[in-house]
Each structure stands twice: as structure tokens, then as C-alpha cells.
Design a protein around this motif. Structure first.
Motif, PDB file in Angstrom:
ATOM      1  N   ARG A  11       0.826  -1.209   0.000  1.00  0.00           N
ATOM      2  CA  ARG A  11       0.000   0.000   0.000  1.00  0.00           C
ATOM      3  C   ARG A  11       0.862   1.262   0.000  1.00  0.00           C
ATOM      4  N   PHE A  12       2.151   1.105   0.361  1.00  0.00           N
ATOM      5  CA  PHE A  12       3.031   2.263   0.490  1.00  0.00           C
ATOM      6  C   PHE A  12       4.161   2.234  -0.535  1.00  0.00           C
ATOM      7  N   ALA A  13       4.546   3.406  -0.986  1.00  0.00           N
ATOM      8  CA  ALA A  13       5.772   3.571  -1.772  1.00  0.00           C
ATOM      9  C   ALA A  13       6.803   4.205  -0.855  1.00  0.00           C
ATOM     10  N   PHE A  14       8.082   3.867  -1.064  1.00  0.00           N
ATOM     11  CA  PHE A  14       9.100   4.325  -0.128  1.00  0.00           C
ATOM     12  C   PHE A  14      10.434   4.524  -0.833  1.00  0.00           C
TER      13      PHE A  14
ATOM     14  N   VAL B 203       8.068   7.877   2.829  1.00  0.00           N
ATOM     15  CA  VAL B 203       7.161   6.727   2.861  1.00  0.00           C
ATOM     16  C   VAL B 203       5.775   7.317   2.697  1.00  0.00           C
ATOM     17  N   GLU B 204       5.090   6.969   1.610  1.00  0.00           N
ATOM     18  CA  GLU B 204       3.792   7.567   1.326  1.00  0.00           C
ATOM     19  C   GLU B 204       2.795   6.498   0.871  1.00  0.00           C
TER      20      GLU B 204
ATOM     21  N   ILE C 264      10.353   2.988  13.801  1.00  0.00           N
ATOM     22  CA  ILE C 264      10.824   4.256  13.248  1.00  0.00           C
ATOM     23  C   ILE C 264       9.637   4.899  12.543  1.00  0.00           C
ATOM     24  N   ARG C 265       9.259   6.082  12.978  1.00  0.00           N
ATOM     25  CA  ARG C 265       8.133   6.772  12.345  1.00  0.00           C
ATOM     26  C   ARG C 265       8.655   7.573  11.154  1.00  0.00           C
ATOM     27  N   ALA C 266       8.197   7.262   9.970  1.00  0.00           N
ATOM     28  CA  ALA C 266       8.700   7.897   8.753  1.00  0.00           C
ATOM     29  C   ALA C 266       8.438   9.391   8.747  1.00  0.00           C
ATOM     30  N   GLU C 267       7.377   9.831   9.423  1.00  0.00           N
ATOM     31  CA  GLU C 267       7.051  11.252   9.422  1.00  0.00           C
ATOM     32  C   GLU C 267       7.829  12.050  10.471  1.00  0.00           C
ATOM     33  N   ALA C 268       8.603  11.357  11.310  1.00  0.00           N
ATOM     34  CA  ALA C 268       9.363  12.052  12.352  1.00  0.00           C
ATOM     35  C   ALA C 268      10.407  12.978  11.744  1.00  0.00           C
TER      36      ALA C 268
ATOM     37  N   ARG D 243       4.044   4.578   8.918  1.00  0.00           N
ATOM     38  CA  ARG D 243       3.529   5.859   8.449  1.00  0.00           C
ATOM     39  C   ARG D 243       2.149   6.035   9.050  1.00  0.00           C
ATOM     40  N   ASN D 244       1.995   7.053   9.883  1.00  0.00           N
ATOM     41  CA  ASN D 244       0.741   7.282  10.596  1.00  0.00           C
ATOM     42  C   ASN D 244       0.317   6.038  11.382  1.00  0.00           C
ATOM     43  N   GLY D 245       1.305   5.359  11.943  1.00  0.00           N
ATOM     44  CA  GLY D 245       1.050   4.206  12.794  1.00  0.00           C
ATOM     45  C   GLY D 245       0.981   2.879  12.069  1.00  0.00           C
TER      46      GLY D 245
END
Length: 376
Positions: free
Chosen positions: A56-59, A135-136, A114-118, A77-79
Motif C-alpha cells: 500500500r506504500f511507496a518508499f 514513505v507515502e 521508526i516513524r517515517a514522518e518524524a 507511516r501514521n502508525g
């Protein structure tokens, strides 16, 4: 914990499916190419240490490299887990359940997150710099933004002012077109090589505007082939050697041809000035690369990422693109001879700056201070 070098290399396993195309390919194919580029097995049936990838994610591909040596770590990403390096059945089941439910991994799974948005991002050991890889969620409406993030992240180092400011949008558009048409990076490099030769011939005959126009297209292609290779994960040893070989060899031929072409243009250099210019440029060109190599060998990083000044100076240092700016502006006043003399002078100045910076770094290191990148 097992020493990092002794840890078994994980396989890479896709989880779920996603029909949305990125750079003209499915996310599963993109992940397969990323795994192959890292010499990691790609399998649907993991049995040992595995990096699970939520399709579901591209990174950014750097996440695979970052997780390879970090078992028991996940990237969210967002948990929701996007990637996770699992080492046993319990971790695998917990992560798979979370990926399928688009929910956080339970705390009792015992995995580091590791939170990608951090904002703090991660430290890239290879480049000695801190960065925040993307990571989106990969959905159709997010593709343009993800492709731009992928493109921007494809070049991790510092560069010159033209590459950074003048043609990023041109190169981005051409990279997207090439990816969708199935054009390979080597095909772009081949077209660029032909243009490079044409520009050399034009310079030799004093057709400077033709040479500059042809050279400009070549220089854009020179950016596109590398970006295309990184964005589509199609880098190859042949392509890398070809691209870097052309980059390394052609600039002295361009300067020699320009100096010779001044005669046909009607602004000939004297014999003494011709050989002074050529000698200065050839010596400076080789010496600067030797200095850069010596800095890498001695300190394990590129000279242009040591301090902020070095990254700034990389924008204008006497390499092909900044040199072409000098030639362009002096050609505007119909003085190509002044242009090539100016390039020779700037080459000598750049050489002195690089030599001084190398000696300064050696002095600092000798007095017990560690040489580190300001980008870290």
C-alpha cells in the motif's frame, strides 16, 4: 546481539497488492528491483529473517538498506507498518496482521519502531548525512507527489548550480516521459554521448552557439540518465561505467576544442596563451580529482560535504557546468577567447581552494578533531 556483519541477510517479501503504477511499473515490481539491487532474495514464502513490505506504500529505497542490518525494526507511516524486518514467526504474524488491518503493530510484539514522518529522519552511513526518506500511501492521486519525492531523493549528494537550479524541472519531465515510454537509462546515455561528440566538433570549428545548444541538451540528458536509473531501479555496472566514463573524459576535449575554435571564430589565442590555457586546465582538472580522491581515502567522505563552505563552493567550482556559464556569458560579448582564459583562471583558483581545504582538514585531524560532514 549478533554482530552486524554476521547477521543473516533477510529476504524481501511483498504484502498485499496495489494496481497503482509508479514510474510506469507496479509497486511489487519496484520492490523486486530494489531487493535485487541490494542482492536480497525476493520471495512470497519467507522462512527466515525477512523484510516485509506493505505494497500500500511507496518508499525511498534507502529504507531497505537501513533495515537490512536492523532486525526487529519496523518503519511506520501514521502508525501503519510500511516495512518491517522480522526474525521469527511471532513478529511476522504480528506485522502481517497489522499490515492487512492497516493498524499499528501491538507493543507486545517487541519491535522497535521508526516513524517515517518524524522530523529527525535517519542517518545515512554511506553519505554521512541525516535525511528523511519518504514513505507515502500509494494511491493514484498521490503518484505525482511520490514521483517528485522519488526523483528529488534520487540524487543524495551536493551538486553544481545548473543541476540544482536551472534544469531540475526539465530533467524531471524528461525522466517521467522516458519511464512511461520504457526508454532505458543506457539509451539516454547513448543519445547523450552522440550529442557530446557533436558539441565537441562544433566547438572545434568555432560554431560556439551550436555547440552550447547541443551541449546543453547533453548536460540535461546527463542528469536524466542517472535519475532514470535510480527512479526505475535499473542501474547497471555497464551504465554506471559508461555514464561516469563520459563525464570524466569529455570536459578536457571540450576545453581544447573551444580554445582551438577561437581561431575559426576570429578570436585566436596566441600560441603561448593557447598552451598556457590548455596546460592550466588539464593540470587543474586532474589535480582537483586527485585531491577529492585523497580526501575520500583519508576521511571517508567527499570534500564537498565537510563544511557548509565546501557544499556552497561545489555549486561554482571549476567543473563542466559552472565553466559553461563562464563561456556562455563571455560569448554574449563575442569574446570566446576571454571565456576560455577565464575558465583556465577559475580552474587554477578552484585548485588552490581544494588544496587549502585538504590541508586544513589534515591539520584539524592531526590536532585530534574528528572530520565529519556538516550535513550530519
Amino acid at each position: 546481539m549478533t554482530p552486524k556483519d554476521a547477521q543473516p541477510r533477510p529476504a524481501v517479501t511483498p504484502v498485499g497488492s496495489n494496481p497503482t503504477l509508479l514510474w510506469g511499473m507496479t509497486n511489487e515490481e519496484r520492490v523486486r528491483r530494489i531487493a535485487a539491487s541490494r542482492d536480497l532474495a525476493f520471495t512470497d514464502q519467507p522462512t527466515g529473517p525477512t523484510i516485509l513490505v506493505n505494497l500500500r506504500f511507496a518508499f525511498d529505497p534507502v529504507w531497505i538498506a537501513h533495515l537490512t542490518g536492523r532486525p526487529g525494526t519496523l518503519v511506520s507511516r501514521n502508525g501503519v507498518p510500511a516495512l518491517a524486518h522480522v526474525t521469527n514467526a511471532a513478529e511476522r504474524e504480528a506485522v502481517l496482521a497489522a499490515m492487512q488491518a492497516q493498524a499499528p503493530v501491538p507493543l507486545d510484539a517487541g519491535m522497535d519502531e521508526i516513524r517515517a514522518e518524524a522530523e529527525e529522519g535517519i542517518f545515512n552511513e554511506a553519505l554521512r548525512k541525516r535525511e528523511q526518506p519518504f514513505v507515502e500511501l500509494l494511491v493514484p492521486e498521490a503518484v505525482p507527489g511520490i514521483e517528485r519525492a522519488s526523483y528529488t531523493g534520487a540524487y543524495k549528494g551536493v551538486t553544481d548550480l545548473l543541476t540544482k537550479y536551472l534544469w531540475p524541472e526539465w530533467a524531471f519531465a524528461l525522466t517521467r516521459i522516458a519511464a512511461r515510454l520504457g526508454i532505458t537509462p543506457n539509451q539516454v546515455t547513448a543519445a547523450g554521448s552522440v550529442l557530446c561528440i557533436i558539441a565537441t566538433i562544433a566547438f572545434w570549428h568555432g560554431w560556439f552557439w551550436t555547440g552550447l545548444a547541443t551541449g546543453l541538451v547533453f548536460m540535461v540528458f546527463d542528469t536524466v540518465d542517472g535519475k532514470l536509473a535510480r527512479c526505475t531501479i535499473t542501474s547497471s555496472k555497464l551504465g554506471n561505467a559508461w555514464d561516469h566514463g563520459v563525464d570524466l573524459v569529455h570536459p578536457p576535449f571540450w576545453w581544447w576544442a573551444w580554445a582551438a575554435g577561437c581561431a575559426d571564430y576570429g578570436r585566436p589565442l596566441t600560441d603561448q596563451m593557447f598552451w598556457l590555457v590548455i596546460g592550466t586546465m588539464l593540470f587543474g582538472y586532474v589535480a582537483q580529482r586527485l585531491i577529492e580522491g585523497a580526501f575520500i581515502v583519508r576521511f571517508g567522505m567527499h570534500i564537498h560535504v565537510w563544511e557548509r563552505f565546501d557544499s556552497w563552493f561545489r555549486l561554482i567550482t571549476a567543473r563542466r557546468n559552472p565553466n559553461m556559464v563562464i563561456l556562455f556569458f563571455l560569448l554574449l560579448v563575442q569574446r570566446p577567447d576571454w571565456g576560455i582564459i577565464g575558465v583556465a583562471a577559475w580552474t587554477a583558483i578552484s585548485l588552490v581552494v581544494h588544496l587549502v581545504r585538504l590541508f586544513q582538514a589534515m591539520w584539524v585531524a592531526r590536532h585530534g578533531e574528528r572530520i565529519t560532514s556538516w550535513l550530519a
